[in-house]
Design an enzyme around this catalytic site. Structure first.
Site, short mmCIF file in Angstrom:
data_model
loop_
_atom_site.label_atom_id
_atom_site.label_comp_id
_atom_site.label_asym_id
_atom_site.label_seq_id
_atom_site.Cartn_x
_atom_site.Cartn_y
_atom_site.Cartn_z
N LYS A 1 81.45 64.83 20.60
CA LYS A 1 80.64 64.19 21.63
C LYS A 1 81.37 62.99 22.22
O LYS A 1 82.07 62.25 21.53
CB LYS A 1 79.30 63.73 21.05
CG LYS A 1 78.41 64.86 20.53
CD LYS A 1 77.95 65.79 21.64
CE LYS A 1 76.96 66.82 21.14
NZ LYS A 1 76.55 67.76 22.20
N GLU B 1 73.97 75.03 29.21
CA GLU B 1 72.84 74.96 28.28
C GLU B 1 71.58 74.47 28.97
O GLU B 1 70.47 74.71 28.50
CB GLU B 1 73.17 74.08 27.08
CG GLU B 1 73.31 72.60 27.38
CD GLU B 1 73.70 71.79 26.17
OE1 GLU B 1 72.79 71.29 25.49
OE2 GLU B 1 74.91 71.67 25.92
N HIS C 1 76.22 78.63 24.18
CA HIS C 1 75.64 77.45 23.56
C HIS C 1 74.66 77.89 22.48
O HIS C 1 73.79 78.72 22.71
CB HIS C 1 74.89 76.60 24.60
CG HIS C 1 74.17 75.43 24.03
ND1 HIS C 1 72.83 75.46 23.68
CD2 HIS C 1 74.61 74.19 23.70
CE1 HIS C 1 72.49 74.28 23.18
NE2 HIS C 1 73.54 73.49 23.19
#
EC number: 5.5.1.25
Length: 361
Positions: free
Chosen positions: A166, A247, A297
């Site tokens: 991330k 997503e 995803h």
């Protein structure tokens, strides 16, 4: 003919606290399961999930709104049932809760079809190669660098040969330092991706992409909100990176518009919120027609069948929010790949006895 539909909702605690730049801290996820029983006694299983909130709404949509599309219907007519569900919910919501509810039902119907045909779904979908490369999706924005490296070592020990981390810290320098540290730890040639979870503005995303350019990233995921097609197209043109997203695109039309606008270069549908296998396969065809690779995803135990049936797939995301603890035979990662099971249907068997202790309502 479909005789019974059962919907259940569970709140499952996460093994560890997970954090990204947009959703904050995630402590649990909500699992919505749908079991569809045909008149011959065969049962198909489908499921979807939400993080922290929204599961009750999805379960209610299946129970109150979609049940009427199912009872008495021919379970083999999956496209017809899908269209019935889509138009029933169309005015109430064309994505999010609505397509998550449709997804759970659609997955159950395809599972039932595979079970009755005694064929795994990846073969039923046409079959290409059951061995699919995967990457470990870290949800790790708050981890200090030392823990980030420890997590990477754990992924490597678990068989992964590609990792996503991330980004989207308050200070871009923090992102650069963290990516730099992990790149140095993993080596120059190791496939490393980053995910901003829509955190940046368009200008901020371009600045970040340029700052991260020295680290040879495999892709940057969701640099900004997917609704801004023009802005995302500018990021694609000016960033110099492969831009993944999907997503938060919940319909075939969302993907069509994104591809047409040039706002992503790597489609990333989620079979559990896009409308199930039925829509996922249409997005796969859209990607192929536009000479694009395809990733995914979430819910890899389900997704593997869709990616094992197409030639233009790249790394599949693997993370299950700890759901593997409630599966009879979770997929194992070996040398960076997973193999689609040869069991009929999707082959996922959930331990409903254990899950029962986590039931909501």
């Amino acid at each position: 003919m479909i005789e019974r539909v059962r919907t259940d909702l569970y709140r499952i605690p996460l093994p560890t606290r997970l954090t990204d730049s947009t959703h904050g801290a995630m402590m649990d996820f909500e699992l919505i399961t749908v079991r569809i029983e045909d008149s011959d006694g065969a049962t198909g299983l489908g499921y979807t999930y939400t993080v922290n909130h929204g599961g009750a709404a999805v379960a209610t949509m299946v129970d109150k709104d979609l049940r009427g599309c199912l009872l008495g219907a021919d379970a083999e007519q999956i496209e017809k049932i899908w269209q019935s569900m889509w138009w029933r919910l169309h005015y109430a919501g064309r994505g999010g809760h609505a397509t998550s509810a449709i997804s759970a039902v659609d997955i159950a119907l395809w599972d039932l079809k595979g079970i009755r045909a005694r064929t795994p779904l990846w073969k039923l979908f046409g079959g290409y190669d059951p061995v699919v490369p995967v990457y470990a999706g870290g949800i790790d924005l708050e981890l200090p660098v030392a823990d980030l490296k420890t997590q990477a070592d754990r992924f490597l020990a678990g068989g992964f040969r590609a990792i996503k981390m991330k980004v989207g810290r308050p200070d871009l320098k923090e992102d650069v330092d963290r990516v730099s540290a992990l790149r140095e730890h993993l080596g120059d040639s190791f496939p490393l991706m980053v995910d901003a979870n829509m955190k940046w503005t368009v200008d901020g995303a371009i600045r970040a992409a340029r700052a991260l350019a020295p680290f040879d990233l495999h892709w940057i995921e969701e640099p900004t909100i997917p609704d801004d097609l023009v802005g995302n197209a500018r990021i694609v043109r000016e960033s110099g990176h492969t831009i993944a997203g999907g997503e938060n695109l919940h319909t075939l039309y969302d993907f069509h518009n994104a591809v047409r606008a040039g706002s992503l270069t790597l489609p990333e549908p989620d079979v559990s919120n896009i409308g199930g296998y039925t829509t996922f396969r249409k997005v796969a065809a859209l990607a192929e027609a536009n000479n694009m690779l395809l990733t995914s995803h979430g819910v890899h135990d389900l997704t593997v069948h869709a990616l094992a049936s197409v030639p233009h797939r790249t790394y599949m995301e693997a993370h299950g929010f700890g759901l593997h603890a409630y599966m009879a035979e979770p997929m194992a990662v070996t040398d960076g790949c997973v193999s689609a099971p040869d069991r009929p249907g999707h082959g996922v068997v959930l331990d409903f006895e254990r899950l029962g202790r986590l039931a909501v309502g």
